[in-house]
Design an enzyme around this catalytic site. Structure first.
Site, mmCIF file in Angstrom:
data_model
loop_
_atom_site.group_PDB
_atom_site.id
_atom_site.type_symbol
_atom_site.label_atom_id
_atom_site.label_comp_id
_atom_site.label_asym_id
_atom_site.label_seq_id
_atom_site.Cartn_x
_atom_site.Cartn_y
_atom_site.Cartn_z
ATOM 1 N N ASN A 59 46.008 36.512 40.107
ATOM 2 C CA ASN A 59 45.076 37.771 40.776
ATOM 3 C C ASN A 59 43.875 37.368 41.195
ATOM 4 O OD1 ASN A 59 45.870 37.743 37.744
ATOM 5 N ND2 ASN A 59 45.965 39.857 37.626
ATOM 6 N N CYS A 60 43.111 36.389 40.416
ATOM 7 C CA CYS A 60 41.838 35.896 41.016
ATOM 8 C C CYS A 60 41.964 35.391 42.476
ATOM 9 C CB CYS A 60 41.306 34.582 40.144
ATOM 10 S SG CYS A 60 41.284 35.492 38.465
HETATM 11 P P1 FAD Z 1 47.054 41.300 34.126
HETATM 12 O O1 FAD Z 1 46.759 39.857 34.774
HETATM 13 O O2 FAD Z 1 46.422 42.393 35.123
HETATM 14 O O3 FAD Z 1 48.525 41.613 34.029
HETATM 15 C C1 FAD Z 1 48.999 42.685 33.705
HETATM 16 C C2 FAD Z 1 50.337 42.940 34.179
HETATM 17 O O4 FAD Z 1 51.111 43.896 33.256
HETATM 18 C C3 FAD Z 1 50.471 43.143 35.414
HETATM 19 O O5 FAD Z 1 51.597 42.575 36.073
HETATM 20 C C4 FAD Z 1 51.201 44.602 35.256
HETATM 21 O O6 FAD Z 1 52.036 45.017 36.453
HETATM 22 C C5 FAD Z 1 51.946 44.532 34.107
HETATM 23 N N1 FAD Z 1 52.290 46.080 33.432
HETATM 24 C C6 FAD Z 1 51.121 46.934 33.034
HETATM 25 N N2 FAD Z 1 51.584 48.071 32.515
HETATM 26 C C7 FAD Z 1 53.255 47.544 32.301
HETATM 27 C C8 FAD Z 1 54.028 48.167 31.576
HETATM 28 N N3 FAD Z 1 54.040 49.439 31.152
HETATM 29 N N4 FAD Z 1 55.322 47.647 31.648
HETATM 30 C C9 FAD Z 1 55.231 46.475 32.305
HETATM 31 N N5 FAD Z 1 54.497 45.842 32.919
HETATM 32 C C10 FAD Z 1 53.306 46.281 32.911
HETATM 33 N N6 FAD Z 1 38.872 37.053 36.422
HETATM 34 C C11 FAD Z 1 37.981 36.081 36.355
HETATM 35 O O7 FAD Z 1 37.623 35.670 35.512
HETATM 36 N N7 FAD Z 1 37.771 35.339 37.730
HETATM 37 C C12 FAD Z 1 37.948 36.018 38.989
HETATM 38 O O8 FAD Z 1 37.693 35.198 39.918
HETATM 39 C C13 FAD Z 1 38.781 36.919 38.874
HETATM 40 N N8 FAD Z 1 39.174 37.743 40.112
HETATM 41 C C14 FAD Z 1 39.794 38.605 40.258
HETATM 42 C C15 FAD Z 1 40.292 39.299 41.415
HETATM 43 C C16 FAD Z 1 41.094 40.244 41.587
HETATM 44 C C17 FAD Z 1 41.490 40.787 42.756
HETATM 45 C C18 FAD Z 1 41.596 40.952 40.453
HETATM 46 C C19 FAD Z 1 42.299 41.918 40.541
HETATM 47 C C20 FAD Z 1 41.019 40.512 39.067
HETATM 48 C C21 FAD Z 1 40.370 39.427 38.956
HETATM 49 N N9 FAD Z 1 39.900 38.576 37.846
HETATM 50 C C22 FAD Z 1 39.173 37.710 37.587
HETATM 51 C C23 FAD Z 1 40.420 39.571 36.586
HETATM 52 C C24 FAD Z 1 41.590 38.719 35.991
HETATM 53 O O9 FAD Z 1 42.587 38.674 36.958
HETATM 54 C C25 FAD Z 1 42.005 39.789 34.578
HETATM 55 O O10 FAD Z 1 40.966 39.817 33.872
HETATM 56 C C26 FAD Z 1 43.175 39.227 34.062
HETATM 57 O O11 FAD Z 1 44.081 39.014 34.940
HETATM 58 C C27 FAD Z 1 43.483 40.239 32.998
HETATM 59 O O12 FAD Z 1 44.846 39.567 32.448
HETATM 60 P P2 FAD Z 1 45.637 40.608 31.824
HETATM 61 O O13 FAD Z 1 47.284 40.112 31.272
HETATM 62 O O14 FAD Z 1 45.140 41.726 30.684
HETATM 63 O O15 FAD Z 1 46.275 41.551 32.763
#
Ligand code: FAD
Length: 569
Positions: A59-60
């Site tokens: 994502n980053c």
């Molecule tokens: P995510 O990585 O968002 O994954 C969640 C996944 O769950 C998604 O693929 C979604 O489709 C899936 N999902 C959701 N609900 C359901 C469901 N009901 N059933 C099945 N699947 C589902 N952080 C940093 O530290 N440094 C950075 O430089 C940085 N840059 C970023 C740039 C962008 C554009 C974005 C969007 C985020 C950035 N982040 C950054 C933040 C970082 O990406 C997130 O904090 C991290 O990915 C969170 O991880 P997660 O597993 O909680 O969620």
């Protein structure tokens, strides 16, 4: 720091081993959890569901894919479903949304995104890592074609296609946080003119306003139009094919595309509907082992509330590092270890058009909001490496610490070189409950092109020590307008002539030993220079001559940042 001890895996009612682990969301937290769990225990069946077409993508990296810095989309795919199957024996179902959790039956209902067929999948343990969703305010026009949020690879693909098809020339980014600013940089790479609309009077909300000031100056110097202190009212389709962003103050900003980057909110609906405990910040409540209010359900990543180790409050911190570490903690606990997540201190960095802003721990405004008192701050502006070696660039650094014991509470830095290195060092010291004395003594690597024999980190600690032990009384910038003190600027006359504090007397350091007798003994003397160093020498000198001097920390450079932020007049 995590503590690891062996525990017995949980058991099902009836005594059989719990073996089926289902993971909702297969990116940062979910993928880490799956891979770690497999490394710890071959006997679990591990199944990951993601409603998107990919798992484990970067994502980053998305803004940089929009900017074509990362030109090949495949580079964003860290691991595929196939990699998970072959390397880790983890089953991945992409395009499969988890729509309900039946906690009594220990089963989830999943729906295939393409086709809509649903089925029920039983679990012994469930891990939620669904992330956070971009906030889309309920305002007219936010769903118009050409208005985008950036969360997934398909989102970035759509933005790229829109730029190419429409030959986009202008963009408005709503929100000046780190995703908004990364999009600004990357849209500029694509040749667009940029306007940022931001409700606060500053960009990068985690920073104190005066620390964001150099960043804002830099953005404007790079041609970015900043509309600060103004929120989004609506988006209209303008004549022709463009969009018109209308702000709360009535500003009308034309754009070929609009990026909404006003923050994210935990995707906690699934958990809420299942009756799991949700906190005040809208995230799932978990304990230090990432376990929710149901002992068979864990939650990690952007969806959870985390404990802020500095303020002692629960917060949300949507960052990749914590999400990855929490996924690992959950896996270890599922495997029977007693690993704990230590909480967060919010260490983050953003790079924008050659400038870097990084922070760790609490900001001054955050401490005040949390009702924390008894802290002090220092400002400094050292070069990122030795001044005698060509190319030294200033780092603007602010350090916050406890007056009682010198414990570091937070640090922020802005500059073009070496910024994140200093914040990482301070962040690490904080994780060991470090004090400003530890920073003063820190043994860091040095050669002229990398740092200084007194690294900016050492200097920050030394200045704070001087303040705490009374060697260097400091003046309060906020009281500049109301003080009876005489402000003495100790820079050379040409520097003074280029800009100085209102009412300041110019008595350069180079003449101080001959002329200090001209200064009034009955008044406090507030000493100012360019960055605080010459003022420190003079403060020490005058104090030993029986005067009552105070250093205006960070000098005229800090004054300009405070003035730009509206904190002094
Ligand atoms: P995510 O990585 O968002 O994954 C969640 C996944 O769950 C998604 O693929 C979604 O489709 C899936 N999902 C959701 N609900 C359901 C469901 N009901 N059933 C099945 N699947 C589902 N952080 C940093 O530290 N440094 C950075 O430089 C940085 N840059 C970023 C740039 C962008 C554009 C974005 C969007 C985020 C950035 N982040 C950054 C933040 C970082 O990406 C997130 O904090 C991290 O990915 C969170 O991880 P997660 O597993 O909680 O969620």
């Amino acid at each position: 720091m995590s503590v690891q001890t062996q525990q017995q895996p949980a058991t099902k009612p009836g005594g059989t081993s719990c073996r089926r682990v289902l993971i909702v969301g297969g990116v940062a937290g979910g993928a880490s959890c799956a891979a770690r769990l497999r490394r710890l225990d071959e006997s679990f069946e591990i199944v990951v569901f993601d409603r998107g077409p990919y798992v484990s993508f970067a994502n980053c990296g998305l803004p940089y894919y929009v900017g074509n810095v990362i030109a090949d989309e495949r580079k964003l795919l860290v691991a595929s479903a196939d990699t998970f199957r072959r390397r880790f024996n983890v089953t991945v179902h992409t395009d499969t949304e988890v729509v309900a959790i039946d906690r009594d039956a220990r089963a989830i209902t999943v729906r295939e995104v393409n086709g809509g067929a649903t089925r029920v999948e039983p679990y012994d343990m469930l891990v939620l890592s669904p992330g956070a969703a971009p906030i889309r305010p309920a305002l007219p026009g936010v769903d118009l074609p050409g208005v985008f949020a950036v969360r997934s690879i398909p989102d970035s693909r759509r933005i790229r296609a829109w730029i190419a098809e429409r030959q986009a020339k202008t963009a408005v980014v709503v929100g000046g946080g780190f995703i908004g600013l990364e999009m600004v940089e990357n849209l500029i790479h694509r040749g667009l003119s940029l306007t940022v609309l931001e409700k606060l009077r500053q960009v990068m909300p985690p920073l104190d306003p005066e620390m964001a000031a150099p960043l804002m100056e830099h953005l404007e110097a790079e041609g970015v139009q900043l509309n600060l202190g103004d929120g989004l009212a609506r988006i209209e389709q303008s004549d022709g094919r463009g969009l018109l962003v209308v702000s709360e103050s009535g500003a009308r900003l034309p754009a070929d595309l609009v990026i909404l980057a006003i923050g994210v909110r935990p995707e906690a609906e699934l958990a809420r509907n299942a009756g799991l405990r949700i906190g005040e910040r809208g995230g799932v409540v978990v304990d230090a082992q990432m376990r929710t209010s149901d002992p068979h359900v864990w939650a990690v990543g952007d969806v959870v509330e985390v404990h802020d180790v500095l303020t002692g409050q629960e917060t949300v911190l949507p960052l990749a590092g914590p999400a990855n570490r929490q996924g690992r903690v959950a896996a270890e606990c599922i495997a029977g270890r007693a690993t704990r997540f230590r909480g967060v201190q919010a260490t983050a960095v953003v790079g924008v058009l050659g400038m870097t802003a990084a922070s760790t721990g609490a900001s001054e405004k955050g401490l005040r909001r949390a009702g924390v008192s008894g802290f002090e701050k220092v400002y400094l502006h050292p070069g990122h490496h030795a001044g005698y070696y060509p190319g030294a660039q200033p780092i603007h650094l602010k350090l916050l610490f406890s007056v009682t014991d010198g414990r570091i509470l937070g640090a922020q830095a802005v500059g073009t070189q070496g910024v994140e290195k200093r914040i990482d060092v301070i962040a690490t010291a904080m994780q060991f409950n470090g004090t400003v004395h530890d920073l003063a003594e820190a043994e860091l690597c040095y050669a002229p092109q990398f740092g200084a024999a007194k690294d900016p980190v050492n200097l920050a600690g030394m200045i704070a020590e001087n303040l705490l032990n009374g060697d260097m009384p400091v003046a309060d910038w906020e009281q500049l307008g109301s003080t009876d003190a005489l402000v003495v600027d100790v820079r050379e006359p040409d520097e003074f002539a280029a800009g100085h504090l209102p009412g300041a007397l110019n008595l350069p350091l180079s003449q101080m030993r001959q002329r200090y007798g001209e200064l009034p003994r009955e008044r406090e003397i507030w000493v100012c220079c360019r960055v605080g160093q010459r003022a420190y020498y003079v403060t020490r000198f005058l104090a030993q001559k029986g005067y009552r001097p105070r250093n205006l920390l960070g000098g005229y450079t800090t004054y300009e940042a405070l003035r730009a932020a509206g904190l002094v007049s």
